[in-house]
Every structure is written in structure tokens, then in C-alpha cells.
Design a protein around this motif. Structure first.
Motif, PDB file in Angstrom:
ATOM      1  N   ILE A   1      -8.570  13.402   1.780  1.00 12.75           N
ATOM      2  CA  ILE A   1      -7.829  14.035   0.684  1.00 12.75           C
ATOM      3  C   ILE A   1      -7.399  15.420   1.172  1.00 12.75           C
ATOM      4  O   ILE A   1      -8.219  16.324   1.327  1.00 12.75           O
ATOM      5  CB  ILE A   1      -8.698  14.145  -0.583  1.00 12.75           C
TER       6      ILE A   1
ATOM      7  N   TRP B   1     -10.038   3.222   0.144  1.00 13.82           N
ATOM      8  CA  TRP B   1      -9.123   2.176  -0.321  1.00 13.82           C
ATOM      9  C   TRP B   1      -9.652   0.835   0.145  1.00 13.82           C
ATOM     10  O   TRP B   1     -10.023   0.681   1.316  1.00 13.82           O
ATOM     11  CB  TRP B   1      -7.725   2.387   0.256  1.00 13.82           C
TER      12      TRP B   1
ATOM     13  N   TYR C   1       6.501   3.473   3.644  1.00 12.58           N
ATOM     14  CA  TYR C   1       5.097   3.188   3.924  1.00 12.58           C
ATOM     15  C   TYR C   1       4.981   2.000   4.867  1.00 12.58           C
ATOM     16  O   TYR C   1       5.827   1.102   4.861  1.00 12.58           O
ATOM     17  CB  TYR C   1       4.348   2.881   2.626  1.00 12.58           C
TER      18      TYR C   1
ATOM     19  N   THR D   1     -10.910   9.438   0.074  1.00 16.89           N
ATOM     20  CA  THR D   1     -10.680   8.290  -0.802  1.00 16.89           C
ATOM     21  C   THR D   1     -10.931   7.010  -0.007  1.00 16.89           C
ATOM     22  O   THR D   1     -10.501   6.894   1.147  1.00 16.89           O
ATOM     23  CB  THR D   1      -9.232   8.272  -1.331  1.00 16.89           C
TER      24      THR D   1
ATOM     25  N   GLN E   1       0.851  -1.193   0.000  1.00  7.12           N
ATOM     26  CA  GLN E   1       0.000   0.000   0.000  1.00  7.12           C
ATOM     27  C   GLN E   1       0.881   1.235   0.000  1.00  7.12           C
ATOM     28  O   GLN E   1       1.997   1.210   0.522  1.00  7.12           O
ATOM     29  CB  GLN E   1      -0.961  -0.020   1.196  1.00  7.12           C
ATOM     30  N   THR E   2       0.355   2.324  -0.561  1.00  8.66           N
ATOM     31  CA  THR E   2       1.148   3.553  -0.678  1.00  8.66           C
ATOM     32  C   THR E   2       0.371   4.805  -0.248  1.00  8.66           C
ATOM     33  O   THR E   2       0.713   5.908  -0.646  1.00  8.66           O
ATOM     34  CB  THR E   2       1.620   3.751  -2.133  1.00  8.66           C
ATOM     35  N   PHE E   3      -0.666   4.621   0.561  1.00 14.73           N
ATOM     36  CA  PHE E   3      -1.417   5.803   0.983  1.00 14.73           C
ATOM     37  C   PHE E   3      -1.157   6.154   2.450  1.00 14.73           C
ATOM     38  O   PHE E   3      -1.440   7.280   2.879  1.00 14.73           O
ATOM     39  CB  PHE E   3      -2.930   5.603   0.766  1.00 14.73           C
ATOM     40  N   TRP E   4      -0.626   5.228   3.219  1.00 11.63           N
ATOM     41  CA  TRP E   4      -0.458   5.465   4.650  1.00 11.63           C
ATOM     42  C   TRP E   4       1.031   5.370   4.993  1.00 11.63           C
ATOM     43  O   TRP E   4       1.629   4.305   4.956  1.00 11.63           O
ATOM     44  CB  TRP E   4      -1.258   4.456   5.457  1.00 11.63           C
TER      45      TRP E   4
ATOM     46  N   ASP F   1      -9.613   7.610   3.739  1.00  7.83           N
ATOM     47  CA  ASP F   1      -8.443   8.477   3.868  1.00  7.83           C
ATOM     48  C   ASP F   1      -8.782   9.881   3.381  1.00  7.83           C
ATOM     49  O   ASP F   1      -9.245  10.072   2.253  1.00  7.83           O
ATOM     50  CB  ASP F   1      -7.287   7.891   3.056  1.00  7.83           C
TER      51      ASP F   1
END
Length: 235
Positions: A145, A161, A85, A159, A75-78, A143
Motif C-alpha cells: 500500500i 489479493w 492492467y 493488501t 484484476q485492477t491492482f497490477w 501488494d
């Protein structure tokens, strides 16, 4: 006569090789059925909602290994691209660190919700289909934005996920999962009265391949109150 004897010796010499090849042939191997994965221990944490034991579930010694086993996609959002990450199982634990509810549906599905410590606009949903020999486990995260308005303002955007341990066809998402997401996104975060507006949704394969989908496809912001339920709420 000599030729016949030599041929017989040649055939006898090859016989062990043929036998060995036949024994090791994958065509005659029988596939062993893998045993059903036992996650029955999760059920003890899903009594009627008023008596839910969501805090005890997160503290159960089996919970972290369970997340590590089933949530393995990248994952690359947190996290931070510079410092790195977090793994998906660590991310899920963060998003469930302040437990909310454990809800059971149809004696088959579990929905476990929570939010990030000290930032409840970042919310998590762990959904488990226990009716399959190899359970389907999905983790969904809301998450914020950061380019949109702040979470305390109307118009803030989010967003959604969604990660699963088995590939999910975007055109055939399990209805029970969309129902759980719909019910979850219909509730505001703890400490707020504002329903979060999910404007983007990304379904991620176990290998990390993302698929952008319409939020409504996964059930986000689609929950509507039935007239009879609205009347009960007003009484």
C-alpha cells in the motif's frame, strides 16, 4: 369412413415430428462426465524442500499455458489505469518471476511462491488442490500500500489479493489454503527480516467480483510457532 382415413394420415404425418422431438429432448440426454484435468506434471517439481526445483517449474513450457487456463479473472491492482492492467495470468507470472519454494502438503496440495523481479516485497503464492477432478487453483498476491511506510520500514502495510478459478465462499475457505497463506505470510520477503503486515484482504470471484474480508480469515499473519518448534530453533 373418410374421416377415419384422414385422421390416420394426419397421425402418420406427425409421427416423424414427435419422434424427432423425443430424440432431441434435453430430458433424455445423458450428461457426459468431463475427464479429470491432468496436472500431475506439477508433482515432479515438489520433492523435499531442500531439493526443490522451483526455477525449472517456472521455465517449464507447460507453466504459462497452465496459468492462462486457470487464472482468468480480471484484476485492477497490477498495472496502470492509463496504460492498462495486466491479465491475471501475466500478473501471476510477474509475482512468481523470482522463484522461492515449491512445497507439497498431504500428497494433495502444492504451494508455489516467488516475488517480483527487483521488488521482492511484492510476493506471489500459487496454490493448487490436485485432489479434485477439476483442480482448485488460487493465486494470492501481497501488494504494498503505497500510502503507508516504505517496505524497508516497520509499519508498512500490504493488501492481500486472492483469486481462484472456482468461487470460494468467504465463510468456508479451504483450511489447506488458509494454512498455506499463514505459513507464507509468516516469512519475510527475500532480503528482509521484516514480516509484512497484511492489513487488507480481498477475495475475488472468477468473474471479478471482489469481497473484502478480514486478513485472518484467509490465514494472513496468523501463523504462530509452537513451543516445541521454538525450542528446536533455539538448539
Amino acid at each position: 369412413m373418410r374421416s377415419t382415413i384422414q385422421l390416420a394420415i394426419f397421425v402418420l404425418a406427425l409421427t416423424p415430428m414427435w419422434t424427432s422431438a423425443q430424440i432431441s429432448s434435453p430430458q433424455i440426454k445423458r450428461d457426459k462426465k468431463q475427464p479429470k484435468e491432468n496436472l500431475e506434471w506439477l508433482w515432479q517439481y515438489a520433492p523435499p524442500p531442500a531439493d526443490g526445483r522451483e526455477n525449472q517449474l517456472v521455465l517449464d513450457a507447460r507453466f504459462r499455458p497452465f496459468l492462462a487456463q486457470y487464472l482468468t479473472a480480471p484484476q485492477t491492482f497490477w498495472g496502470n489505469p492509463k496504460t492498462g492492467y495486466k491479465t491475471l495470468n501475466e500478473t501471476a507470472l510477474d509475482f512468481l518471476s523470482v522463484p522461492d519454494k515449491v512445497v507439497a502438503d498431504d500428497n494433495r496440495y502444492l504451494s508455489i511462491t516467488g516475488c517480483v523481479f527487483r521488488f521482492c516485497p511484492a510476493r506471489g503464492l500459487l496454490w493448487v488442490d490436485l485432489g479434485l477432478p477439476h483442480p482448485l487453483v488460487a493465486f494470492a498476491a501481497i501488494d504494498w500500500i503505497k500510502d503507508s511506510k516504505t517496505p524497508s520500514e516497520l509499519g508498512a502495510e500490504y493488501t492481500l489479493w486472492v483469486f481462484a478459478n472456482h468461487p470460494i465462499d468467504p465463510d468456508h475457505i479451504p483450511p489447506a489454503l488458509t494454512h498455506s497463506v499463514a505459513r507464507w505470510t509468516a516469512q519475510p520477503p527475500t532480503g528482509s527480516t521484516v514480516i509484512q503486515q497484511v492489513t487488507h484482504a480481498i477475495l475475488v470471484d472468477p468473474d471479478g467480483t471482489p469481497h473484502q474480508i478480514q486478513p485472518a480469515t484467509i490465514g494472513a499473519n496468523t501463523f504462530t510457532v509452537k513451543p516445541q518448534d521454538d525450542q528446536k530453533a533455539q538448539q
